[in-house]
Enzyme design. Structure first.
Site, short mmCIF file in Angstrom:
data_model
loop_
_atom_site.label_atom_id
_atom_site.label_comp_id
_atom_site.label_asym_id
_atom_site.label_seq_id
_atom_site.Cartn_x
_atom_site.Cartn_y
_atom_site.Cartn_z
N ASP A 136 9.43 5.78 15.28
CA ASP A 136 9.34 7.21 15.02
C ASP A 136 9.85 7.95 16.26
O ASP A 136 9.31 7.75 17.35
CB ASP A 136 7.87 7.58 14.74
CG ASP A 136 7.70 9.07 14.46
OD1 ASP A 136 8.72 9.76 14.28
OD2 ASP A 136 6.55 9.54 14.43
N ILE A 137 10.88 8.72 16.07
CA ILE A 137 11.37 9.54 17.17
C ILE A 137 11.17 10.99 16.77
O ILE A 137 11.62 11.40 15.70
CB ILE A 137 12.87 9.29 17.44
CG1 ILE A 137 13.10 7.80 17.67
CG2 ILE A 137 13.34 10.09 18.64
CD1 ILE A 137 14.55 7.42 17.57
N ASP A 138 10.49 11.73 17.61
CA ASP A 138 10.14 13.09 17.23
C ASP A 138 10.48 14.03 18.37
O ASP A 138 10.25 13.73 19.53
CB ASP A 138 8.64 13.16 16.93
CG ASP A 138 8.27 14.48 16.30
OD1 ASP A 138 8.04 14.49 15.09
OD2 ASP A 138 8.24 15.50 17.01
N CYS A 156 16.57 24.65 24.59
CA CYS A 156 17.16 25.49 23.55
C CYS A 156 16.13 25.98 22.53
O CYS A 156 16.21 27.09 22.04
CB CYS A 156 18.28 24.75 22.84
SG CYS A 156 17.80 23.13 22.24
N CYS A 157 15.14 25.12 22.20
CA CYS A 157 14.17 25.49 21.17
C CYS A 157 12.78 25.03 21.61
O CYS A 157 12.66 24.25 22.55
CB CYS A 157 14.46 24.81 19.84
SG CYS A 157 16.16 24.93 19.27
N LYS A 163 5.85 7.72 6.40
CA LYS A 163 6.33 8.49 5.26
C LYS A 163 7.53 7.82 4.60
O LYS A 163 8.44 7.35 5.27
CB LYS A 163 6.71 9.89 5.75
CG LYS A 163 7.20 10.81 4.64
CD LYS A 163 7.26 12.24 5.09
CE LYS A 163 8.22 12.42 6.25
NZ LYS A 163 8.40 13.84 6.60
N GLY A 185 13.12 15.00 13.50
CA GLY A 185 13.04 13.65 14.04
C GLY A 185 13.66 12.64 13.10
O GLY A 185 14.25 13.00 12.07
N GLU A 245 0.82 -1.21 0.00
CA GLU A 245 0.00 0.00 0.00
C GLU A 245 0.86 1.26 0.00
O GLU A 245 1.80 1.39 0.77
CB GLU A 245 -0.91 0.05 1.23
CG GLU A 245 -1.73 1.35 1.24
CD GLU A 245 -2.57 1.57 2.48
OE1 GLU A 245 -2.55 0.72 3.39
OE2 GLU A 245 -3.23 2.62 2.54
N HIS A 261 0.30 0.14 10.10
CA HIS A 261 0.58 1.57 10.21
C HIS A 261 1.37 2.05 8.98
O HIS A 261 2.26 1.37 8.50
CB HIS A 261 1.39 1.83 11.46
CG HIS A 261 1.48 3.27 11.82
ND1 HIS A 261 0.73 3.82 12.82
CD2 HIS A 261 2.19 4.27 11.28
CE1 HIS A 261 0.99 5.11 12.88
NE2 HIS A 261 1.88 5.39 11.96
N LEU A 262 1.04 3.24 8.52
CA LEU A 262 1.76 3.80 7.38
C LEU A 262 2.84 4.76 7.88
O LEU A 262 2.67 5.40 8.91
CB LEU A 262 0.79 4.57 6.48
CG LEU A 262 -0.31 3.75 5.83
CD1 LEU A 262 -1.62 4.49 5.87
CD2 LEU A 262 0.06 3.40 4.42
N CYS A 317 17.90 22.80 16.76
CA CYS A 317 19.24 23.33 16.59
C CYS A 317 20.20 22.18 16.86
O CYS A 317 19.78 21.12 17.31
CB CYS A 317 19.48 24.51 17.54
SG CYS A 317 19.61 24.00 19.26
ZN LIG Z 1 17.51 23.32 20.02
#
Ligand SMILES: [Zn+2]
Lengths: 507, 516
Positions: free
Chosen positions: B190-192, B202-203, B402, B245, B124, B399-400, B209
């Site tokens: 998946d690591i995000d 920091c962000c 990207k 990620g 798929e 699961h799909l 960054c």
């Molecule tokens: Zn950062």
């Protein structure tokens, strides 16, 4: 095919008897199977003659046992409570004594156990849901019996099964990995136990997924090192694996079965009595029989409703009216609670305070009856009306228009309106509200709902886990409003023995 | 200078037809004719796939979420809108799909064999279009047909799902629903960065960054070694998700054939941090530490001092320092620490961390349990460094996720593979954007046309023709900075194919232990 393998066929001349089919692989002694062990992996189909009456009776006996086991799970009985509860039921319907009991009925008991397992296997192999349910319950039954089996007899059973002979970790490897093996044992080896006395098996990790998931085994290059004390989970896992496979095979063979015999209606009836009307909604989500809701206690029950339903309930109370889709969604939910049609009609009649009886009868009554399958076409009545909506259904419906209150509020409300709504429900914790905001932002509406549920039942969930042995199965992610209700209700009434006949408007 | 957009398909570069394409131009299966399958699914998607939509909603790749229509309203993106618009420009996307996307390598990766098998044909694909329409259950008989579809639809991204028992496009025509079921898919992770927001200083949001990227580096190292050493997997592809990620695709046959229960158990084995954003303790592990956790601790300890204490400085603020105190045992010790830190506002985290042992050594807490303190410190270290996986993604066979080499619509960066052996050196800011790559093609072509002209002038009859032909054979991605990534991917796929071949031979000889 299976039925042939199964060795059962209706003999037209002996109306009440089923004769064993001569099979090319049938060793003569199988005609009189000898059951050396109490436990059975059910790998060999039964071959002896039984009557049609026995066929049905034995199947019903086993069905009774499995249903009681299932209800133990719904009532969140701990393994020990389940064992106590089940003991008399098993003794009555499906006794299975140990060799040491020297009972004269030993072989008869084992034959009945053997046959009834295979009959239900046929009855429950038609759909995946039935197969899963059957495999789950049979596994529970096996585990129950395995646990209370005589230790020596159990070992003899294990030794008799080729598949259960796992590779033992040799002394040299054991020494090499001693630190890892010790560290992978939760809580260490335990007081008074010496490493030298312990032994380990080595199996592909896929064979013991539960032990892997909870990090209770050491893993190396795809092999799991299983302490011998975990052997029971290996045996049970093996039982499940074989049964799953066998059911799969049975299912594939079923369409080829001869329709024209007298077993088919019996099998059909057996599976019917086990089937829920819809896979998405299980009748298990209604309250136990003794706790039927009625027209007058919906207000008090509504404290257990998920946001989608409590919002409908509040809107109904505020306006004394609900628009069509809201009415439909709410009626089906109430039906799923176990509210009878009569009570449901009374509930709506009383709630629509501003309209006349005549208008109610003309415009609303029919729809309610239709939802219950009381009127309408054959298909509707046969299917007992519509099924209560699942979260999936609610989340894929068109969005409500002005004045409409149906759908899932996590989706239909903007975050700025949703948060006050939740605060109104008593969710004050900022981190929870922040989490909801994020979930909703990511369109994970059901996660938001589960988050709120977990927050609102935090204390009870902890208690349920600590004191009542609730596990993942009981606390999995909710994806049906009726599950939400049921779980909330059960959690708030943990450990309460509700006497038969007591109505639940006491809360 | 316009970007390198081929005028019309008729003048496509010569590498357009892939080696695995069917011999004739017309696909053998009429169902796969693009005339049929491009327009219809777009209209049909909302209606026909209702039953799957909920799952889709649950399963969205969070890294791209801020660009889906409804989520975009909720959280303003930090990239300039003008810029993000630029990357999804149809002209750019068209050039990307015509000239840069490595279909052949992708095909071989998913197909496990040189000729199309059901591993590819029943796989798929799901497309997200620029108008946010979502088309599921697409499948292709060859890499060339996938390419045609991409060029036709110009999806802002596409996802890869499982191999089904029947062709996903034909699922509706099946009489029995059970005949259409997922058979295999890579085990994915998946690591995000969003999952790190509460410990990242920091962000925020979509920004990253180099400092916070080290969270991802740590996660890749810990997960990768566990998958290899513990589970015995060999073919693990790490892919940059285009913004903040990384994804992992475990491609071993043994991993692909896992059912949901097994996927859940791998995810559970790797999962450590429980609980949401509250202030509670997130690490609750019993001792002795499982060998996997001991190894992870060892890997992570090396990063903790620099990447966490020095770079993130997570306990500088009083409120954050209070959380640290909550995680420590012994009232006397925490009281002493609080007193010390109250008198020195904004004391650096490195110092605060050192203070714990220093004060404990002075004996301020006479009942202090040294083992308990050591374990609490281990737990804290893990809370701030251990991988935060979006475990749901890993638990489901259907699961799909990207596809590698898609373009992230927000950053324009290509989702390139990460060489795990050099994961420390991976710099997301060096990952080429689609516009840079197209410029590089133009650049290359310009230079080489010039060079050719020069050569032609100097050597009218000489070996220039040969030289020219050699250069013509270069595929467009080879002219750009995408080259090392595609080459890495190609070598990864080759290793996978080698193993598949051996396994296939063994199966044919009847010796495969995986088959029952
Ligand atoms: Zn950062």
């Amino acid at each position: 095919m299976i039925r042939q393998d199964f060795g059962l066929r209706v003999d037209p001349k002996r109306r009440s008897n089923l004769s064993a089919k001569q099979r090319q692989w049938g060793e003569p002694e199988w005609q009189q199977q000898d059951y050396a062990h109490r436990l059975n992996f059910y790998t060999v189909p039964p071959t002896a003659d039984i009557s049609l009456e026995e066929f049905e009776e034995w199947a019903i006996a086993r069905l009774k046992v499995l249903s009681e086991l299932e209800s133990c799970a719904f009532r969140n009985r701990s393994p020990e409570e389940t064992a106590t509860y089940m003991a008399p039921i098993l003794e009555k319907h499906l006794p299975l004594h140990s060799n040491s009991s020297r009972s004269s009925t030993l072989q008869g008991e084992r034959k009945k156990d053997h046959f009834s397992h295979f009959i239900l296997r046929l009855a429950f192999s038609s759909t995946e849901d039935l197969r899963k349910r059957y495999a789950r319950l049979e596994t529970q039954l096996f585990r129950l019996r395995y646990k209370d089996d005589d230790t020596r007899e159990r070992q003899a059973f294990i030794d008799s099964c080729d598949d259960l002979k796992w590779e033992k970790v040799g002394d040299e490897e054991k020494r090499e990995l001693s630190q890892e093996l010790k560290d992978a044992t939760p809580g260490g080896l335990g007081p008074g136990r010496r490493f030298e006395d312990e032994s380990w098996f080595k199996v592909d990790w896929e064979r013991v997924p539960e032990l892997v998931e909870s990090r209770r085994v050491f893993l190396k290059r795809g092999m799991a090192y299983v302490p011998s004390r975990e052997q029971s989970s290996l045996v049970v896992a093996e039982f499940t694996r074989r049964l799953d496979q066998a059911l799969e095979l049975t299912a594939r063979a079923i369409p080829r079965l001869d329709e024209d015999d007298r077993l088919t209606p019996i099998l059909h009836h057996l599976s019917q009595s086990f089937t829920a009307p819809d896979t998405a909604y299980s009748t298990a989500d209604a309250l136990p029989g003794t706790l039927q809701p009625h027209a007058a206690n919906i207000d008090s029950l509504s404290q257990h409703f998920p946001l989608c339903m409590s919002h409908l309930h509040k809107t109904l109370r505020q306006n004394s009216h609900l628009k069509h889709f809201g009415r439909l969604q709410y009626t089906l939910f109430l039906k799923g609670l176990g509210l009878s049609l009569e009570d449901c009609i009374i509930f709506w009649r009383k709630s629509f305070r501003l309209i006349t009886d005549e208008k109610f009868a003309k415009e609303y009554r029919y729809n309610i009856r239709h939802s219950y399958g009381d009127v309408g076409g054959d298909a509707n009545r046969r299917g007992r009306g519509y099924t209560p909506y699942s979260c999936q259904k609610l989340l894929t419906e068109a969005l409500p228009g002005p004045g409409q209150a149906h759908g899932c509020p996590y989706r239909t409300f903007s975050p700025d309106n949703l948060i006050p709504l939740l605060q109104g429900m008593g969710v004050q914790d900022q981190s929870v509200l922040k989490g909801v905001r994020e979930d909703v932002g990511k369109q994970r509406y059901h996660i938001a709902c589960n988050r709120v549920f977990e927050y609102a039942h935090k204390k009870e969930i902890k208690r349920a886990k600590d004191d009542f042995g609730w596990g993942i199965a009981e606390l999995d992610t909710i994806s049906h409003p009726n599950t939400y209700f049921k779980r909330s209700f059960m959690l708030k009434h943990l450990g309460e023995e509700v006497p038969k006949g007591e109505k639940m408007d006491t809360d | 200078m316009p970007h390198a957009i081929s005028p019309e398909p008729t003048t496509e570069p010569s590498d357009a037809v892939l080696p695995d394409a069917p011999a004739s131009d017309a696909p053998s299966d009429p169902a796969d004719m693009s005339g049929d399958d491009t327009a219809a699914p777009v209209l049909g998607a909302a209606e026909s796939d209702k039953e799957n939509r909920l799952e889709d909603m649950f399963d969205t790749d969070s890294d791209d979420d801020e660009f889906s229509s409804s989520a975009a309203k909720a959280e303003p993106s930090t990239t300039k809108p003008a810029q993000s618009g630029k990357f999804s420009d149809p002209g750019i996307m068209k050039a990307f799909y015509q000239r840069l996307f490595p279909y052949r390598q992708l095909f071989q990766w998913l197909n496990h064999s040189p000729v199309p098998t059901i591993d590819f044909k029943h796989r798929e694909f799901a497309f997200t279009l620029s108008n946010d329409a979502y088309i599921r259950y697409e499948s292709f008989a060859s890499a060339d047909l996938l390419r045609k579809q991409c060029i036709e639809l110009l999806p802002s991204r596409f996802e890869i799902g499982p191999v089904y028992s029947t062709n996903p496009r034909e699922r509706k025509t099946l009489r029995k629903k059970s005949a259409f079921r997922p058979l295999a898919k890579e085990l994915v992770f998946d690591i995000d960065m969003t999952d790190y927001d509460e410990i990242r200083t920091c962000c925020t949001g979509a920004q990253i960054c180099p400092k916070c990227w080290s969270f991802i580096t740590m996660a890749v190292k810990v997960v990768d070694v566990a998958l290899r050493d513990d589970f015995g997997f060999k073919h693990i592809l790490w892919v940059y998700s285009g913004r903040r990620g990384a994804h992992a695709w475990v491609c071993d046959r043994r991993a692909r054939e896992m059912d949901d229960q097994k996927r859940r158990s791998v995810a559970g084995y790797l999962e450590l941090l429980k609980g949401g954003d509250g202030r509670g303790k997130k690490v609750n592990i019993k001792r002795p530490l499982h060998p996997h956790l001991q190894r992870s601790l060892k890997i992570l300890r090396a990063h903790f001092q620099t990447d966490i204490l020095a770079e993130q400085n997570p306990w500088e603020e009083d409120e954050k320092a209070a959380h640290l105190l909550d995680l420590l045992p012994d009232k006397a010790l925490t009281a002493a620490l609080r007193k010390k830190w109250d008198s020195a506002p904004h004391r650096a985290s490195t110092s605060k961390w050192a203070d714990i042992d220093a004060l404990a050594a002075t004996g301020v807490a006479d009942k202090l349990d040294a083992t308990q303190l050591k374990e609490a410190k281990q737990d804290i270290l893990l809370e701030y460094t251990y991988p935060r996986l979006d475990a749901e993604v890993s638990k489901k066979l259907n699961h799909l996720l990207k596809s590698p080499f898609c373009v992230h619509p927000g950053t324009g960066r290509v989702c390139v593979p990460i060489d795990v052996a050099k994961v420390e050196d991976f710099d997301p800011f060096e990952v080429p954007t689609v516009t840079q790559l197209l410029d590089q093609i133009d650049e290359w072509d310009k230079e080489h046309v010039k060079a050719e002209e020069g050569e032609a002038e100097n050597d009218e009859a000489g070996g220039a023709g040969k030289e020219q032909e050699k250069e013509k054979k270069l595929q467009d991605w080879e002219k750009t900075n995408l080259r090392p990534y595609v080459e890495y991917f190609r070598s990864f796929v080759n290793e996978l194919l080698k193993d598949e071949k051996t396994a296939k031979r063994e199966r044919e000889e009847g010796g495969d232990p995986m088959e029952f």
